[in-house]
Design a protein around this motif. Sequence first.
Motif, short mmCIF file in Angstrom:
data_model
loop_
_atom_site.label_atom_id
_atom_site.label_comp_id
_atom_site.label_asym_id
_atom_site.label_seq_id
_atom_site.Cartn_x
_atom_site.Cartn_y
_atom_site.Cartn_z
N SER A 99 39.61 46.83 41.09
CA SER A 99 38.85 47.81 41.32
C SER A 99 39.12 48.59 42.76
O SER A 99 38.82 49.82 42.59
CB SER A 99 37.18 47.32 41.05
OG SER A 99 37.28 46.74 39.92
N PRO A 113 39.77 46.85 35.17
CA PRO A 113 40.23 47.26 36.57
C PRO A 113 42.01 47.12 36.51
O PRO A 113 42.42 48.00 36.99
CB PRO A 113 39.50 46.48 37.42
CG PRO A 113 38.24 45.98 36.62
CD PRO A 113 38.66 45.63 35.41
N GLN A 126 31.98 46.51 40.38
CA GLN A 126 32.70 45.49 39.72
C GLN A 126 31.88 44.03 39.84
O GLN A 126 31.79 43.29 38.96
CB GLN A 126 34.19 45.22 40.22
CG GLN A 126 34.82 44.39 39.29
CD GLN A 126 34.81 44.66 37.84
OE1 GLN A 126 35.00 45.61 37.16
NE2 GLN A 126 34.84 43.44 37.16
#
Length: 397
Positions: free
Chosen positions: A286, A80, A63
């Motif tokens: 995430s 996410p 991420q």
Amino acid sequence: MNPDFIKYQAQTSPYPLGMEVSHAVGSYIYDTNDKKYLDFVAGVSACTLGHQHPRVNQAIKDQLDKYSHVMVYGEYSQSPAVQYCKLMASLLPESLNKTYLVNSGTEAIEGSLKLAKRVTGRSQLISCHNAYHGNTMGSMSVMGFEERKQAFRPLLPDVDFITFNNEEDLQKITTRTAAILLETIQGGAGFIQPENNFLQKVRKRCDEVGALMIVDEIQPGFGRTGKLFGFQNYDVIPDIVVMGKGMGGGMPVGAFTASAEKMDLLTENPKLGHITTFGGHPVIASACLATLQELTETNLMAETLEKEKLFRSLLVHPLIKEVRGKGLMLAAMTESADITNEVILTCQDRGLILFWLLFEGCAIRITPPLTISEDEIREGCAIILDVMDEIMKKSNN
């Protein structure tokens, strides 16, 4: 490092443990002298998958290569957070289908209390004696431990308290009550489980008077009791679920979940009923998603109950009066706070991390990562028993 730690970083107590941390991997934390410590605390139930779990670390790194913070919560669609909330809805009862992501458990409590007042139009809040729900002003208002609150009064008005597992006290929940807030297993009070269908009786009383039932899953949540959430062990469906700690695999996060009908009330009359800059942060989300996927795609939650049995079979000693709790949310109870203190501090010297509970001085906290191995459980329990043997020997001389 410790002198600067004391001088420049605000402390929570006069006597911090002061370990100088170098790194942490799996079930172990290493200090700057490269001494390793077996972790039976998991950051106070926060590091669900241990330290540096590969799946969580990889999700964070992936991420970071895409984007980090781009906008305050709730304006942009960010994968996410969206994936996480969708997966959460699929794992919860049908009426719990919309999640608000925030930064910590205490903020999630604040949001849930606001939502309860917004839904019901009522002001009274009810919590439990010896409850702990966080340390911001609203959360402190529903903390059932006056010693920790008196220096910060006045707090929220119209808050009342009942005794956990006391059915007669449920009559305090009336048509004036916006919500009752309960831990599904009382944490700071000593890992006390509900008895005689207590949570079901709370649910029934709330339905009778139109009050909401909020459950605090900040400690029991995310597989620690053998189910994703503690309330799922007790055949009850709350109106609002509050979560934090183990949710992020060691990253700072919280959330509260309710029905879309209720949660949507925070969007109007007034608009921006709850707002947060960093809630739903894509890097944190995430980590949360990776943690939740790992829990639900493996046998870790079921294994938690087997590991509980192993702990209970090993932690047999004259100084241990009982072992409370469920799954890997356990507390070994001694007969005095002095014994508990000596066990915790001596075990740290021997390379085992244990900790205290907030309000129950006789309790030794045992909340390891869910990924802890049976060999590691045996290793840590052997240290506890050796230390207790030494304490008994000293007291007999």
